[in-house]
Design a protein around this motif. Structure first.
Motif, PDB file in Angstrom:
ATOM      1  N   LYS A 139      26.091  63.429  -5.522  1.00 37.80           N
ATOM      2  CA  LYS A 139      26.291  61.981  -5.465  1.00 37.80           C
ATOM      3  C   LYS A 139      27.113  61.458  -6.640  1.00 37.80           C
ATOM      4  O   LYS A 139      27.935  60.556  -6.494  1.00 37.80           O
ATOM      5  CB  LYS A 139      24.945  61.267  -5.404  1.00 37.80           C
TER       6      LYS A 139
ATOM      7  N   GLN B 296      40.319  55.226  -2.220  1.00 34.76           N
ATOM      8  CA  GLN B 296      39.019  55.721  -1.797  1.00 34.76           C
ATOM      9  C   GLN B 296      38.987  55.968  -0.290  1.00 34.76           C
ATOM     10  O   GLN B 296      39.471  55.147   0.493  1.00 34.76           O
ATOM     11  CB  GLN B 296      37.919  54.721  -2.164  1.00 34.76           C
ATOM     12  N   LEU B 297      38.427  57.109   0.115  1.00 28.41           N
ATOM     13  CA  LEU B 297      38.191  57.389   1.527  1.00 28.41           C
ATOM     14  C   LEU B 297      36.806  56.877   1.887  1.00 28.41           C
ATOM     15  O   LEU B 297      35.842  57.092   1.147  1.00 28.41           O
ATOM     16  CB  LEU B 297      38.293  58.885   1.815  1.00 28.41           C
ATOM     17  N   ASN B 298      36.707  56.206   3.015  1.00 31.34           N
ATOM     18  CA  ASN B 298      35.448  55.591   3.421  1.00 31.34           C
ATOM     19  C   ASN B 298      34.909  56.185   4.720  1.00 31.34           C
ATOM     20  O   ASN B 298      33.926  56.915   4.716  1.00 31.34           O
ATOM     21  CB  ASN B 298      35.641  54.079   3.546  1.00 31.34           C
ATOM     22  N   ALA B 299      35.569  55.893   5.840  1.00 32.39           N
ATOM     23  CA  ALA B 299      35.066  56.340   7.146  1.00 32.39           C
ATOM     24  C   ALA B 299      34.960  57.859   7.235  1.00 32.39           C
ATOM     25  O   ALA B 299      33.948  58.402   7.681  1.00 32.39           O
ATOM     26  CB  ALA B 299      35.967  55.804   8.255  1.00 32.39           C
TER      27      ALA B 299
ATOM     28  N   LEU C  34      38.363  60.291  -3.517  1.00 31.80           N
ATOM     29  CA  LEU C  34      39.595  59.551  -3.768  1.00 31.80           C
ATOM     30  C   LEU C  34      40.798  60.373  -3.310  1.00 31.80           C
ATOM     31  O   LEU C  34      40.883  61.568  -3.609  1.00 31.80           O
ATOM     32  CB  LEU C  34      39.734  59.231  -5.257  1.00 31.80           C
TER      33      LEU C  34
ATOM     34  N   LEU D 126      32.004  60.236  -4.564  1.00 28.09           N
ATOM     35  CA  LEU D 126      33.135  59.318  -4.456  1.00 28.09           C
ATOM     36  C   LEU D 126      34.369  60.165  -4.163  1.00 28.09           C
ATOM     37  O   LEU D 126      34.741  61.044  -4.949  1.00 28.09           O
ATOM     38  CB  LEU D 126      33.327  58.560  -5.775  1.00 28.09           C
TER      39      LEU D 126
ATOM     40  N   GLU E  95      41.406  55.872  11.194  1.00 28.83           N
ATOM     41  CA  GLU E  95      40.124  55.477  10.612  1.00 28.83           C
ATOM     42  C   GLU E  95      40.230  55.051   9.146  1.00 28.83           C
ATOM     43  O   GLU E  95      39.333  54.372   8.643  1.00 28.83           O
ATOM     44  CB  GLU E  95      39.116  56.624  10.766  1.00 28.83           C
ATOM     45  N   GLU E  96      41.318  55.450   8.473  1.00 29.31           N
ATOM     46  CA  GLU E  96      41.485  55.055   7.073  1.00 29.31           C
ATOM     47  C   GLU E  96      42.745  54.221   6.842  1.00 29.31           C
ATOM     48  O   GLU E  96      42.914  53.631   5.774  1.00 29.31           O
ATOM     49  CB  GLU E  96      41.538  56.301   6.171  1.00 29.31           C
TER      50      GLU E  96
ATOM     51  N   ALA F 213      34.753  59.979   4.869  1.00 27.50           N
ATOM     52  CA  ALA F 213      33.929  60.577   3.814  1.00 27.50           C
ATOM     53  C   ALA F 213      32.491  60.059   3.852  1.00 27.50           C
ATOM     54  O   ALA F 213      31.740  60.258   2.895  1.00 27.50           O
ATOM     55  CB  ALA F 213      34.560  60.294   2.449  1.00 27.50           C
ATOM     56  N   LYS F 214      32.109  59.425   4.946  1.00 25.22           N
ATOM     57  CA  LYS F 214      30.791  58.771   5.005  1.00 25.22           C
ATOM     58  C   LYS F 214      29.633  59.758   4.881  1.00 25.22           C
ATOM     59  O   LYS F 214      28.538  59.395   4.442  1.00 25.22           O
ATOM     60  CB  LYS F 214      30.654  57.957   6.291  1.00 25.22           C
TER      61      LYS F 214
END
Length: 452
Positions: A294, A18-21, A31, A29, A269-270, A23-24
């Motif tokens: 979403k 999962q990408l977080n920072a 991936l 979701l 960042e990831e 993809a904020k």
């Protein structure tokens, strides 16, 4: 016991992360399919072995034969693994745009590497397409892979990568985003996913200097779109047979600068140390964010490992030389800082014109401030010298003071770039920056443009 009989059996089954920072700001979701977990550190391992095995079954590749391929480096690595295990000789033809690490790695795994120029037409005898074909004709018992038109490329991803992504997302994937080069990955994965669910959207990441996006949208192969670019692994100046435009829903283009910046962001960042095309894919993903909802599950594929770009995208000097670091240039001091290690090259009034010319050639510069005991008293420019030489071929034997123009204006280091730019015109080709303590630097139109 659970073990692989050889390294080829470890190819595939790479993780989704999962990408977080990064993809904020995306309402879905996101991936990442991280293909650097393959033994050759790239997705190309999959199709390289598939192409070898298909060539063997068709009798195109015989025992003790030579494999020949034009490659950006990653396919060569996959072919090298296959050649080592199966006992073949490998010759890789690569263009000079590729990173030194890629070339060194290919040689490290036993491949013979032939380097060709990038900035030539595909049909030019020096291009890596043409050289690959010629070597295949000249070397006995050889097989030219031709990953661009070899449909085993796309078949590998239809049989392996597509099913993996479907299973890993439990069939919930709604979008697939990937950089497009040979076209095998997007076409093979796209075909499989659309057979499972026709509503899944397939997005390709292209680069400026490549023909894919416009051709997909208009059906026009526009040669005016073809020009040199820095991004590695994606984009083409040809239409490979592996690109199935029917399974692709759209393309977005990413600049060289954005691709390089996001390659670094992805690591910092990831924590994913991936290659240049992964940076382009992330930026492309962000550009496409209005297409995601979403409840969507977006899979973006990262082709290879960052270790192959240490001297390029992960090197500050390389990034700075191309204006990719993103530092804001506002004042003379900011601009001069880029060249802080260089010194100001000058000439004296009583030196001969030939001395000024020699100095310009040696330091690859076009303007020289001229000095005497009173300080900066004049300037000389290559265009002025050229005009003077056209009228009198003996100017090289005469003193510089006979041909020098007015001295360059002097400003302090806090002067804005806008003000400096206004001082540069046809009569005045440069500006001197007073750094204090008797130190000066020169700023030209070229310096300002290079910093943009």
């Amino acid at each position: 016991m659970n073990y692989a009989k050889n390294i080829l059996e470890t190819i595939g089954h790479t993780p989704l992360v999962q990408l977080n920072a990064l993809a904020k700001d995306i309402d879905a979701l996101v991936l990442a399919k991280v293909e650097s977990f393959n033994p050759g550190n790239s997705i190309k391992d999959r199709m390289a072995v598939k192409m070898i095995e298909d060539a063997e079954s068709k009798g195109l590749l015989n025992p003790g034969g030579t494999i020949i391929e034009g490659t950006s480096g990653n396919t060569g690595m996959g072919l090298a693994l296959g050649a080592i295990v199966k006992g073949y000789r490998l010759v890789c033809v690569i263009n000079d745009k590729q990173s030194k690490e890629k070339i060194d790695i290919l040689r490290a795994v036993g491949a013979e590497v032939v380097v060709c120029p990038t900035n030539v037409e595909p049909g030019d005898p020096r291009s890596y397409y043409s050289v690959s074909k010629r070597l295949a004709d000249e070397i006995p018992n050889s097989w030219y892979v031709n990953q661009y038109d070899n449909l085993s490329n796309a078949a590998a991803h239809y049989e392996q990568t597509g099913p993996e992504i479907w299973d890993q997302t439990d069939g919930r994937i709604t979008h697939f985003v990937v950089g497009v080069g040979t076209g095998g990955t997007i076409s093979g994965v796209g075909k499989y996913l659309k057979e499972k669910n026709p509503k899944i959207k397939i997005w390709g990441i292209d680069t400026y200097g490549s023909v894919f996006k416009k051709y997909h949208e208009t059906g026009v192969f526009d040669e005016n779109e073809i020009y040199p670019y820095i991004t590695e692994g994606i984009g083409e100046d040809i239409l490979p047979k592996n690109v199935d435009f029917d399974v692709i829903d759209g393309f977005t283009k990413v600049t060289d600068k954005d691709a390089a910046i996001y390659t670094r962001k992805l690591t910092r960042e990831e924590g994913i140390f991936a290659g240049n095309s992964a940076g382009a894919a992330v930026k492309g993903l962000i550009q496409l964010k209005e297409h995601f909802k979403k409840e969507d599950v977006v899979v973006v594929l990262f082709h290879d490992h960052g270790s192959r770009y240490v001297a390029k995208m992960f090197n500050d000097d390389w990034m700075r030389d191309r204006g990719f670091l993103g530092s804001e240039i506002k004042t003379a001091a900011d601009l001069v800082k880029i060249h802080e290690k260089s010194s100001l090259i000058t000439a004296k009034t009583e030196e001969l014109v030939m001395h000024a010319i020699e100095r310009m050639k040696k330091y690859d510069i076009s303007q020289l401030p001229i000095t005497d005991r009173e300080g900066y008293v004049g300037s000389i420019d290559e265009s002025d010298l050229f005009k003077a030489w056209m009228e009198d071929k003996d100017i090289v034997k005469r003193p510089i003071k006979d041909y020098m123009q007015a001295p360059y204006p002097v400003v302090d280091k806090s002067t804005s770039i806008e003000k400096i730019a206004k001082l540069i015109n046809k009569k005045n080709k440069a500006v001197l920056i007073d750094l204090g303590k008797g130190m000066y630097r020169i700023i030209t139109k070229h310096d300002i443009i290079s910093a943009l």
